[in-house]
Structures are given as structure tokens and as C-alpha cells.
Scaffold this motif. Structure first.
Motif, PDB file in Angstrom:
ATOM      1  N   GLN A   3     -19.577 131.421  24.781  1.00  0.00           N
ATOM      2  CA  GLN A   3     -18.964 130.446  25.681  1.00  0.00           C
ATOM      3  C   GLN A   3     -18.570 129.186  24.907  1.00  0.00           C
ATOM      4  OE1 GLN A   3     -20.851 130.598  29.427  1.00  0.00           O
ATOM      5  NE2 GLN A   3     -20.258 128.543  30.033  1.00  0.00           N
ATOM      6  N   SER A   6     -12.968 127.415  19.533  1.00  0.00           N
ATOM      7  CA  SER A   6     -13.066 127.106  18.108  1.00  0.00           C
ATOM      8  C   SER A   6     -11.943 126.199  17.645  1.00  0.00           C
ATOM      9  CB  SER A   6     -13.001 128.397  17.288  1.00  0.00           C
ATOM     10  OG  SER A   6     -13.930 129.344  17.763  1.00  0.00           O
ATOM     11  N   GLN A  41     -10.642 118.220  11.836  1.00  0.00           N
ATOM     12  CA  GLN A  41     -11.977 118.589  12.307  1.00  0.00           C
ATOM     13  C   GLN A  41     -12.304 117.678  13.485  1.00  0.00           C
ATOM     14  OE1 GLN A  41     -14.220 121.001  10.650  1.00  0.00           O
ATOM     15  NE2 GLN A  41     -15.203 120.823  12.648  1.00  0.00           N
ATOM     16  N   GLY A  44     -17.181 119.874  16.757  1.00  0.00           N
ATOM     17  CA  GLY A  44     -17.477 121.247  16.379  1.00  0.00           C
ATOM     18  C   GLY A  44     -16.317 122.208  16.513  1.00  0.00           C
TER      19      GLY A  44
ATOM     20  N   ALA B  42     -18.871 124.645  27.216  1.00  0.00           N
ATOM     21  CA  ALA B  42     -18.414 125.484  26.102  1.00  0.00           C
ATOM     22  C   ALA B  42     -18.772 124.794  24.796  1.00  0.00           C
ATOM     23  CB  ALA B  42     -16.908 125.720  26.211  1.00  0.00           C
ATOM     24  N   GLY B  43     -20.006 125.018  24.341  1.00  0.00           N
ATOM     25  CA  GLY B  43     -20.483 124.270  23.198  1.00  0.00           C
ATOM     26  C   GLY B  43     -20.501 122.804  23.569  1.00  0.00           C
ATOM     27  N   GLY B  44     -20.008 121.962  22.693  1.00  0.00           N
ATOM     28  CA  GLY B  44     -20.058 120.520  22.925  1.00  0.00           C
ATOM     29  C   GLY B  44     -18.911 119.974  23.743  1.00  0.00           C
ATOM     30  N   ILE B  45     -18.085 120.879  24.284  1.00  0.00           N
ATOM     31  CA  ILE B  45     -17.027 120.424  25.178  1.00  0.00           C
ATOM     32  C   ILE B  45     -17.111 121.199  26.492  1.00  0.00           C
ATOM     33  CG2 ILE B  45     -15.587 119.892  23.158  1.00  0.00           C
ATOM     34  CD1 ILE B  45     -13.690 122.126  24.048  1.00  0.00           C
ATOM     35  N   HIS B  74     -10.538 131.361  19.787  1.00  0.00           N
ATOM     36  CA  HIS B  74     -11.972 131.630  19.738  1.00  0.00           C
ATOM     37  C   HIS B  74     -12.226 132.386  18.444  1.00  0.00           C
ATOM     38  CE1 HIS B  74     -15.943 132.552  21.615  1.00  0.00           C
ATOM     39  NE2 HIS B  74     -15.861 133.632  20.865  1.00  0.00           N
ATOM     40  N   ASN B  75     -12.926 131.742  17.525  1.00  0.00           N
ATOM     41  CA  ASN B  75     -13.198 132.387  16.244  1.00  0.00           C
ATOM     42  C   ASN B  75     -14.521 133.128  16.276  1.00  0.00           C
ATOM     43  OD1 ASN B  75     -10.907 130.862  15.524  1.00  0.00           O
ATOM     44  ND2 ASN B  75     -11.593 130.769  13.399  1.00  0.00           N
ATOM     45  N   VAL B  76     -14.541 134.253  15.600  1.00  0.00           N
ATOM     46  CA  VAL B  76     -15.740 135.082  15.524  1.00  0.00           C
ATOM     47  C   VAL B  76     -16.101 135.300  14.059  1.00  0.00           C
ATOM     48  CG1 VAL B  76     -15.389 136.160  17.775  1.00  0.00           C
ATOM     49  CG2 VAL B  76     -14.326 137.167  15.733  1.00  0.00           C
ATOM     50  N   ARG B  77     -17.243 135.954  13.833  1.00  0.00           N
ATOM     51  CA  ARG B  77     -17.842 135.974  12.497  1.00  0.00           C
ATOM     52  C   ARG B  77     -17.441 137.167  11.635  1.00  0.00           C
ATOM     53  NH1 ARG B  77     -21.204 133.658  16.163  1.00  0.00           N
ATOM     54  NH2 ARG B  77     -22.134 131.641  15.610  1.00  0.00           N
ATOM     55  N   TRP B 128     -13.214 129.548   7.090  1.00  0.00           N
ATOM     56  CA  TRP B 128     -13.967 128.604   7.903  1.00  0.00           C
ATOM     57  C   TRP B 128     -15.405 129.080   8.060  1.00  0.00           C
ATOM     58  CZ3 TRP B 128     -10.465 127.208  12.757  1.00  0.00           C
ATOM     59  CH2 TRP B 128      -9.283 126.588  12.297  1.00  0.00           C
ATOM     60  N   ILE B 130     -18.689 129.288  10.666  1.00  0.00           N
ATOM     61  CA  ILE B 130     -19.181 129.198  12.043  1.00  0.00           C
ATOM     62  C   ILE B 130     -20.700 129.077  11.977  1.00  0.00           C
ATOM     63  CG2 ILE B 130     -19.320 130.288  14.308  1.00  0.00           C
ATOM     64  CD1 ILE B 130     -16.802 131.830  13.681  1.00  0.00           C
ATOM     65  N   GLY B 134     -22.311 128.000  16.963  1.00  0.00           N
ATOM     66  CA  GLY B 134     -20.921 128.287  17.306  1.00  0.00           C
ATOM     67  C   GLY B 134     -19.929 127.237  16.859  1.00  0.00           C
ATOM     68  N   THR B 135     -20.416 126.113  16.350  1.00  0.00           N
ATOM     69  CA  THR B 135     -19.471 125.095  15.892  1.00  0.00           C
ATOM     70  C   THR B 135     -18.760 125.581  14.632  1.00  0.00           C
ATOM     71  OG1 THR B 135     -21.222 123.938  14.684  1.00  0.00           O
ATOM     72  CG2 THR B 135     -20.747 123.176  16.912  1.00  0.00           C
ATOM     73  N   VAL B 136     -17.530 125.157  14.509  1.00  0.00           N
ATOM     74  CA  VAL B 136     -16.644 125.640  13.451  1.00  0.00           C
ATOM     75  C   VAL B 136     -16.371 124.500  12.475  1.00  0.00           C
ATOM     76  CG1 VAL B 136     -14.302 126.483  12.999  1.00  0.00           C
ATOM     77  CG2 VAL B 136     -15.583 127.332  14.960  1.00  0.00           C
ATOM     78  N   SER B 137     -16.422 124.812  11.181  1.00  0.00           N
ATOM     79  CA  SER B 137     -16.124 123.813  10.154  1.00  0.00           C
ATOM     80  C   SER B 137     -15.012 124.311   9.245  1.00  0.00           C
ATOM     81  CB  SER B 137     -17.358 123.542   9.284  1.00  0.00           C
ATOM     82  OG  SER B 137     -18.423 123.078  10.071  1.00  0.00           O
TER      83      SER B 137
END
Lengths: 139, 139
Positions: A3, A6, A41, A44, B42-45, B74-77, B128, B130, B134-137
Motif C-alpha cells: 500500500q 514509489s 527525491q 520516501g 500509503a506509506g508516508g503519504i 509502484h516499484n517492486v524489488r 533505485w 527500496i 517501502g520507501t524509495v531512494s
């Protein structure tokens, strides 16, 4: 599906103008993959600027040319910060779609529209919590 | 302006259908302010679903009726997770705009389009990071 989001990509017709606008608001770019993509950036997640026609093709949609049903918002910690940010956006070249005002849901908000026509709501929502790192929590 | 987003609102014409779609993907709603707004933490938002015509009016824009230049991702690993999520989206009623494929930038991605016409890119970007939360950098 976890949930979370990205990345949010804003399609643009003039990449340098769009970049300059967000930089005028104080944003700093991150690692650039190429000459046609700008990454910021943003907590997150990542906010990207990319050619709108390429984004439409990549997103497998037709571009209707205007607004298409998605609006991002930036919440702040007080009504006064809404006023301040709207003045900063105006100075950076935004169109102010809606001047700051109290909302029916007990908050205070305004809308600026970036040079590419993308609106941002700027809001103080007293029902939500904003942590020191900027993350927002419901209720 | 702090470099972050707080909220992304998707305008919808059928709130219950849209809610059911995201719930079918496993999302859980958060505190609801009223009967016409759906919030997902949804995470921090926050991701919100709200009436598209009201969102257009609130955003001070004209609705062009289709896609309007903003695409969330939506990024996945792993590449395999792209495949899995696209199958979940298909099963939940999404249209698959682009089947999973390798991308020119060295990743692997696909696009699903929700019942309201909003595309989501689902991507594995090996450049990137993750985090566990779930935060993305960037890079």
C-alpha cells in the motif's frame, strides 16, 4: 500490492522551464539518469519530470491535453504556511487557481498551478499529523 | 516548499467500484472523513479517491476527460514481482496497458489501468533502492 506509491511523474512540454519552477520553490534534483528526465527525491518517493508525449505512450494512454483526474497535494503545519507557500509559488511563476481560504472540512487550503498546468493543492488539515520528516498520517 | 508530497487524489466517477478495485489489490482504507472520500494510508503519504468533477472544481481546472499528464508508479524489488502484481491487477479488473517487458533504462516494467482510467506503472528499477518500509531512494 503493498500500500504505497514509489514515483509520481509529471508530464511536461518544456523540461527546463518545469525544472526551473520546482528549483525556484527550493527543490533540489537527485541523480539524473539522462538528459530528458529530472528526478526529485521527495521524502520516501520520487517526483519525476518527463516529456508528456513520451509519458503518455509509456503509460499506454491517449493524452487528452489538459487535466486528467489526478491532483497532488502538499500539506503544511499551519494555515500561515499555506499563505507563505502560495506567495512563494506565485513568485516562482505559478498561477494561483484558488487563493487561500477555509475549507468545508475544517482546514485551510489553496491551489497553485505549475507552468505545465498541473495543479497542486496546498493544505493545512488539522485532522492529520505531519511528522518531523514530513510524512503524513491520517487521523 | 519542503521537497515532498502529502496526498495524491485520484478523481473517480464510481467511488465504490474504485474502492473495490484497490481493496481487491489488498489495500485497506483509513479513517473516512465522510461518505464521498476514501483515504488510503500509503506509506508516508495518503492516496485518496474522490469524485472527479468535484476534484476538478476544487483543483481550479477544467477536466479534459481523459489522461492529463500525471502517472503514478509502484516499484517492486524484482522483475518477478512485476509479473505477479500485473496478474493481481488483471484479476482485480484492471486493463493491462503494457505487459511486463524489459525497459531501455535497464529495468523491467508494465502498466495497469484502473477502472477509472488511471494508469499505474509497475516497475523494477535496479538503480533505485527500496527500503524495508517501502520507501524509495534514488541511485
Amino acid at each position: 500490492m503493498e500500500q504505497r506509491l514509489s514515483l509520481v511523474t509529471l508530464g511536461v512540454t518544456d523540461l527546463e522551464r518545469a525544472r526551473a519552477f520546482y528549483e525556484a520553490l527550493g527543490w533540489k534534483t537527485g541523480a539524473q539518469p539522462d538528459d530528458e528526465t529530472i528526478f526529485f527525491q521527495a521524502g520516501g518517493i520520487v517526483l519525476a519530470l518527463w516529456d508528456r508525449s513520451k509519458l503518455a505512450e509509456d503509460s499506454a494512454v491517449e493524452d487528452s491535453g489538459g487535466w486528467g483526474g489526478i491532483t497532488p497535494a502538499h500539506n503544511v503545519r499551519s494555515p500561515a504556511e499555506v499563505d507563505t507557500l502560495i506567495e512563494e509559488a506565485r513568485a516562482a511563476g505559478a498561477t494561483i487557481g484558488r487563493e487561500p481560504e477555509e475549507t468545508p472540512w475544517g482546514g485551510y487550503s489553496a491551489v497553485f498551478i505549475d507552468p505545465e498546468g498541473h495543479p497542486w493543492e496546498v493544505a493545512h488539515n488539522p485532522h492529520w499529523t505531519i511528522a518531523d520528516d514530513g510524512t503524513v498520517s491520517l487521523g
